[in-house]
Design a protein around this motif. Sequence first.
Motif, PDB file in Angstrom:
ATOM      1  N   PRO A  42       0.810  -1.235   0.000  1.00 55.51           N
ATOM      2  CA  PRO A  42       0.000   0.000   0.000  1.00 55.51           C
ATOM      3  C   PRO A  42       0.835   1.273   0.000  1.00 55.51           C
ATOM      4  O   PRO A  42       0.364   2.319  -0.464  1.00 55.51           O
ATOM      5  N   SER A  43       2.060   1.206   0.505  1.00 57.41           N
ATOM      6  CA  SER A  43       2.900   2.410   0.546  1.00 57.41           C
ATOM      7  C   SER A  43       3.292   2.893  -0.843  1.00 57.41           C
ATOM      8  O   SER A  43       3.671   4.062  -1.002  1.00 57.41           O
ATOM      9  N   SER A  44       3.208   2.032  -1.846  1.00 50.31           N
ATOM     10  CA  SER A  44       3.538   2.459  -3.210  1.00 50.31           C
ATOM     11  C   SER A  44       2.478   3.360  -3.803  1.00 50.31           C
ATOM     12  O   SER A  44       2.720   3.993  -4.842  1.00 50.31           O
ATOM     13  N   TYR A  45       1.311   3.453  -3.175  1.00 47.64           N
ATOM     14  CA  TYR A  45       0.213   4.260  -3.693  1.00 47.64           C
ATOM     15  C   TYR A  45      -0.202   5.352  -2.700  1.00 47.64           C
ATOM     16  O   TYR A  45      -1.332   5.849  -2.773  1.00 47.64           O
ATOM     17  N   ASN A  46       0.707   5.706  -1.791  1.00 46.54           N
ATOM     18  CA  ASN A  46       0.372   6.766  -0.847  1.00 46.54           C
ATOM     19  C   ASN A  46       0.458   8.128  -1.513  1.00 46.54           C
ATOM     20  O   ASN A  46       0.710   8.254  -2.713  1.00 46.54           O
ATOM     21  N   ARG A  47       0.269   9.183  -0.718  1.00 41.22           N
ATOM     22  CA  ARG A  47       0.176  10.529  -1.271  1.00 41.22           C
ATOM     23  C   ARG A  47       1.468  10.992  -1.915  1.00 41.22           C
ATOM     24  O   ARG A  47       1.447  11.749  -2.899  1.00 41.22           O
ATOM     25  N   SER A  48       2.602  10.540  -1.437  1.00 45.03           N
ATOM     26  CA  SER A  48       3.877  10.992  -1.991  1.00 45.03           C
ATOM     27  C   SER A  48       4.248  10.262  -3.283  1.00 45.03           C
ATOM     28  O   SER A  48       4.932  10.826  -4.143  1.00 45.03           O
ATOM     29  N   ASN A  49       3.823   9.013  -3.439  1.00 45.97           N
ATOM     30  CA  ASN A  49       4.177   8.221  -4.623  1.00 45.97           C
ATOM     31  C   ASN A  49       3.097   8.206  -5.689  1.00 45.97           C
ATOM     32  O   ASN A  49       3.402   7.949  -6.865  1.00 45.97           O
ATOM     33  N   ARG A  50       1.852   8.482  -5.327  1.00 41.82           N
ATOM     34  CA  ARG A  50       0.759   8.380  -6.284  1.00 41.82           C
ATOM     35  C   ARG A  50       0.857   9.377  -7.431  1.00 41.82           C
ATOM     36  O   ARG A  50       0.590   9.001  -8.586  1.00 41.82           O
ATOM     37  N   PRO A  51       1.226  10.646  -7.215  1.00 41.68           N
ATOM     38  CA  PRO A  51       1.317  11.574  -8.366  1.00 41.68           C
ATOM     39  C   PRO A  51       2.346  11.152  -9.411  1.00 41.68           C
ATOM     40  O   PRO A  51       2.101  11.270 -10.614  1.00 41.68           O
ATOM     41  N   LEU A  52       3.489  10.648  -8.964  1.00 41.49           N
ATOM     42  CA  LEU A  52       4.510  10.205  -9.911  1.00 41.49           C
ATOM     43  C   LEU A  52       4.032   9.014 -10.727  1.00 41.49           C
ATOM     44  O   LEU A  52       4.235   8.956 -11.951  1.00 41.49           O
ATOM     45  N   LEU A  53       3.375   8.068 -10.072  1.00 40.08           N
ATOM     46  CA  LEU A  53       2.856   6.902 -10.776  1.00 40.08           C
ATOM     47  C   LEU A  53       1.761   7.297 -11.759  1.00 40.08           C
ATOM     48  O   LEU A  53       1.748   6.827 -12.912  1.00 40.08           O
ATOM     49  N   ALA A  54       0.846   8.158 -11.339  1.00 41.75           N
ATOM     50  CA  ALA A  54      -0.225   8.588 -12.230  1.00 41.75           C
ATOM     51  C   ALA A  54       0.319   9.371 -13.425  1.00 41.75           C
ATOM     52  O   ALA A  54      -0.149   9.196 -14.557  1.00 41.75           O
ATOM     53  N   ARG A 150      11.572   2.300  -6.303  1.00 42.67           N
ATOM     54  CA  ARG A 150      10.229   2.839  -6.096  1.00 42.67           C
ATOM     55  C   ARG A 150       9.971   4.095  -6.918  1.00 42.67           C
ATOM     56  O   ARG A 150       8.870   4.286  -7.439  1.00 42.67           O
ATOM     57  N   ARG A 151      10.986   4.947  -7.075  1.00 45.68           N
ATOM     58  CA  ARG A 151      10.781   6.242  -7.709  1.00 45.68           C
ATOM     59  C   ARG A 151      10.975   6.217  -9.226  1.00 45.68           C
ATOM     60  O   ARG A 151      10.382   7.024  -9.928  1.00 45.68           O
ATOM     61  N   GLU A 152      11.802   5.310  -9.732  1.00 46.15           N
ATOM     62  CA  GLU A 152      12.126   5.299 -11.153  1.00 46.15           C
ATOM     63  C   GLU A 152      11.634   4.040 -11.866  1.00 46.15           C
ATOM     64  O   GLU A 152      10.974   4.123 -12.898  1.00 46.15           O
ATOM     65  N   TYR A 153      11.962   2.878 -11.314  1.00 41.09           N
ATOM     66  CA  TYR A 153      11.662   1.632 -12.018  1.00 41.09           C
ATOM     67  C   TYR A 153      10.191   1.235 -11.890  1.00 41.09           C
ATOM     68  O   TYR A 153       9.564   0.837 -12.879  1.00 41.09           O
ATOM     69  N   PHE A 154       9.658   1.322 -10.690  1.00 42.43           N
ATOM     70  CA  PHE A 154       8.280   0.864 -10.475  1.00 42.43           C
ATOM     71  C   PHE A 154       7.265   1.631 -11.333  1.00 42.43           C
ATOM     72  O   PHE A 154       6.393   1.003 -11.964  1.00 42.43           O
ATOM     73  N   PRO A 155       7.312   2.975 -11.412  1.00 41.26           N
ATOM     74  CA  PRO A 155       6.352   3.670 -12.298  1.00 41.26           C
ATOM     75  C   PRO A 155       6.490   3.285 -13.758  1.00 41.26           C
ATOM     76  O   PRO A 155       5.482   3.180 -14.470  1.00 41.26           O
ATOM     77  N   ARG A 156       7.705   3.057 -14.224  1.00 42.96           N
ATOM     78  CA  ARG A 156       7.895   2.689 -15.633  1.00 42.96           C
ATOM     79  C   ARG A 156       7.396   1.277 -15.914  1.00 42.96           C
ATOM     80  O   ARG A 156       6.822   1.021 -16.981  1.00 42.96           O
ATOM     81  N   VAL A 157       7.625   0.371 -14.985  1.00 42.19           N
ATOM     82  CA  VAL A 157       7.116  -0.991 -15.175  1.00 42.19           C
ATOM     83  C   VAL A 157       5.591  -1.000 -15.183  1.00 42.19           C
ATOM     84  O   VAL A 157       4.955  -1.623 -16.048  1.00 42.19           O
TER      85      VAL A 157
END
Length: 270
Positions: A42-54, A150-157
Amino acid sequence: MTRSVSLIIGLHRLHRATIAWLRSWWSLLHFSILIFSLGLSPSSYNRSNRPLLAHRLVINTAPNLVWFSVACALVSLVLIRIVVVSAQSYGLSRYALEMVVRVLVLELIPLTAALFVALRLTLPDGIAFAQMRSTGALDSLQKQNVDLLRREYFPRVMSGIFAVWMLAIFSCVSSLILAYLVIYGFTPWALQGYTRVVGQIFNPAVLLILMLKVVFFSFAVALIPLASSYYPLEPDRRHRLFAAHGLSEMLRLFSVILLVEVASLMGNYY
């Protein structure tokens, strides 16, 4: 004596190649486990990581979805017309729709969507990360306590997986609509027969195989090009150049896609 020395050298090279091959697949498996662990966290979709992923999901999917769908629709129109005319010339008009759906929707469109995302998004990202790894840029970021996974690879995958899904689903639906319009025209009276034929093709087994194929295509396209750049390169210069140009990732990716495609064909027709 010379022959025995050559044999020893050949065996040594074979041993090194086998170890490197096993190590590369182990690295891919380890990287996949890390990514899936983040995906279930769940921490991968919190407020700090969600904007980058979206942001990554939108910029990697929306622009490509528009013109890939247009190009796929144009190619689909040509292929559908060729199949319909060929079936009519041989007196097999009643099999034209089934042939279009099986060849175009079940086989060509998912494969094309996966290759498009690989060549457009994930392979260039993998090459860029490999070049950053070879120059030490990624190592310097890790020393600054930047969570690269978490910041670079996970959003791209995740964006690669999502892009394959969206392109395949949207293009398959549009091709089914185009097939109806080309074969029956702008009339609602053939809709019952059309849905009956399509429903007979998409039985639960075929639909499950299609879904699994798209899922495995997306996993292969998103994970394989980025996995090798996450780990430090080998000291061998030739291996470094090979990895930097993305040739090993491309060959491995196409091999996995070919295996998935062969498995789906066996599941559908054997």
